[in-house]
Design an enzyme around this catalytic site. Structure first.
Site, PDB file in Angstrom:
ATOM      1  CB  ALA A 277      -0.926  -0.012   1.208  1.00 20.60           C
ATOM      2  CG  HIS A 278      -1.011   5.066   0.723  1.00 29.39           C
ATOM      3  ND1 HIS A 278      -2.139   5.826   0.523  1.00 29.39           N
ATOM      4  CD2 HIS A 278      -1.088   4.635   1.998  1.00 29.39           C
ATOM      5  CE1 HIS A 278      -2.855   5.854   1.639  1.00 29.39           C
ATOM      6  NE2 HIS A 278      -2.243   5.140   2.537  1.00 29.39           N
ATOM      7  CG  ASN A 279       3.211   7.065   2.021  1.00 31.34           C
ATOM      8  OD1 ASN A 279       2.053   7.235   1.649  1.00 31.34           O
ATOM      9  ND2 ASN A 279       4.152   7.988   1.891  1.00 31.34           N
TER      10      ASN A 279
END
Length: 354
Positions: free
Chosen positions: A243-245
């Site tokens: 997922a993001h980051n």
């Protein structure tokens, strides 16, 4: 699949750094499990569990580890090696080399304004390269790949069919992306505003460092306002989601269907078994191992092995599983004790007052 290369056992030994026992002139052209090997094949044996199949193998010769060579009950010639899996890698790499790019741009490909291609690049049928893309020398981009605007791809990388890179994605050198990989897609970022979900723009980058391999249909989100980063030498199996980051250190590995939620960070050499999950904003230290199907809900210190739902130290998990296995017998014992107590109560004379 049979290799186009045919080698004598002497030549095989030279490739894998082993020694020949028996006729070194025997020719082989395919490496196969001992149970499936036939004439002209080199049967591979690196695990004691497959010793029983050796007596019935049709192989012309064997590739066997030192620890198993003395246990063989066959006179078949063999190449003996210290490490069977290291030898496997060396031999298959020699027999099945990666196809070199066929430099050129297919006439059906679409290249945007300002695309830069290094020397020896192959661009396959129906590939789309957005404006400002940079592709390093010796890279191969197969059919139907879509590379968004201002992406960069390093030298000697391979994009198999139907890979999609969203705009601004950065891919390093010697990276392999298998069919259906999606890099830099929007993360799952929403805010509850005025009674509904409102999308938070995802404006960070997705960065894949050198020597990474990513399996089919794996998805990496772009950062929300920072970066999603996959460290050099990391290997991601099919159907993995970062997922993001999320940020991984170098040389991590994740088996199929692993999911890592936003902003979690992995140290160097972290391994996650199939279907393991990690919730967001956690830290997994260097050398952490996460067992298959485990669900990680808290930080894991360096070197720890965790298992279970929720994930906990492996020894603790194994003890708890052993106790669970004892429950049926314990329940039977409790039931017998209750029956015995009930009979004793029935046999006791009533207590009378003075």
């Amino acid at each position: 699949m049979r290799s186009e290369v045919v080698c004598t056992l002497a030549e095989v030994a030279g490739i894998v750094g082993g020694r020949v026992e028996g006729d070194e002139s025997v020719a082989v052209g395919r490496l196969a499990p001992v149970a499936d090997a036939g004439r002209g094949d080199l049967g591979f044996l690196a695990d004691r569990r497959y010793l029983e199949g050796v007596s019935e193998t049709g192989a012309s010769a064997l590739l066997v580890s030192t620890e198993l060579a003395d246990a063989l009950d066959t006179a078949l010639p063999r190449v003996v090696v210290d490490d069977g899996h290291r030898a496997l890698q060396a031999l298959l790499s020699a027999w099945y080399p990666v196809r070199a790019p066929d430099p050129g741009v297919h006439p059906t490909a679409v290249l945007g304004r300002g695309v830069t291609l290094g020397e020896g690049v192959e661009i396959g049928p129906y590939v789309v390269l957005g404006a400002g893309c940079v592709v390093g020398e010796g890279t191969r981009i197969d059919a139907h790949c879509v590379v968004g605007e201002h992406c960069t791809i390093g030298a000697s990388s391979v994009l198999h069919p139907h890979v999609v890179l969203y705009a601004g994605t950065e891919v390093g050198a010697r990276v392999t992306l298998h069919a259906g990989v999606r890099l830099g897609v929007d993360g799952f970022g929403y805010a509850w505003i005025d009674g509904g979900h409102r999308k938070v723009p995802q404006v960070g980058r997705c960065i894949v460092e050198d020597d990474v391999e990513i399996g089919a249909n794996t998805t990496l989100d772009r950062g929300s306002i920072g970066d999603t980063r996959v460290g050099r030498g990391t290997k991601l199996d099919n159907l993995v989601h970062l997922a993001h980051n999320v940020q991984t250190g170098p040389h991590c590995a994740a088996a199929a269907m692993v999911g890592i939620a936003g902003s979690s960070r992995l140290g160097t050499g972290v391994f996650l078994g199939g279907q393991a999950g990690v919730i967001g904003h956690l830290e997994l230290g260097d050398g952490v191992k996460v067992a298959a199907k485990a669900a990680v809900f808290r930080d894991v210190p360096p070197g720890e092995t965790v298992a279970g739902i929720p994930a906990r130290p492996n020894r603790e998990f194994l003890r708890s599983r052993a106790q669970v296995e004892r429950l049926p017998k314990l329940l039977d014992r409790v039931a017998r004790l209750e029956e015995r107590l009930a009979r004793l109560e029935d046999d006791d004379p009533p207590v009378r007052g003075p």
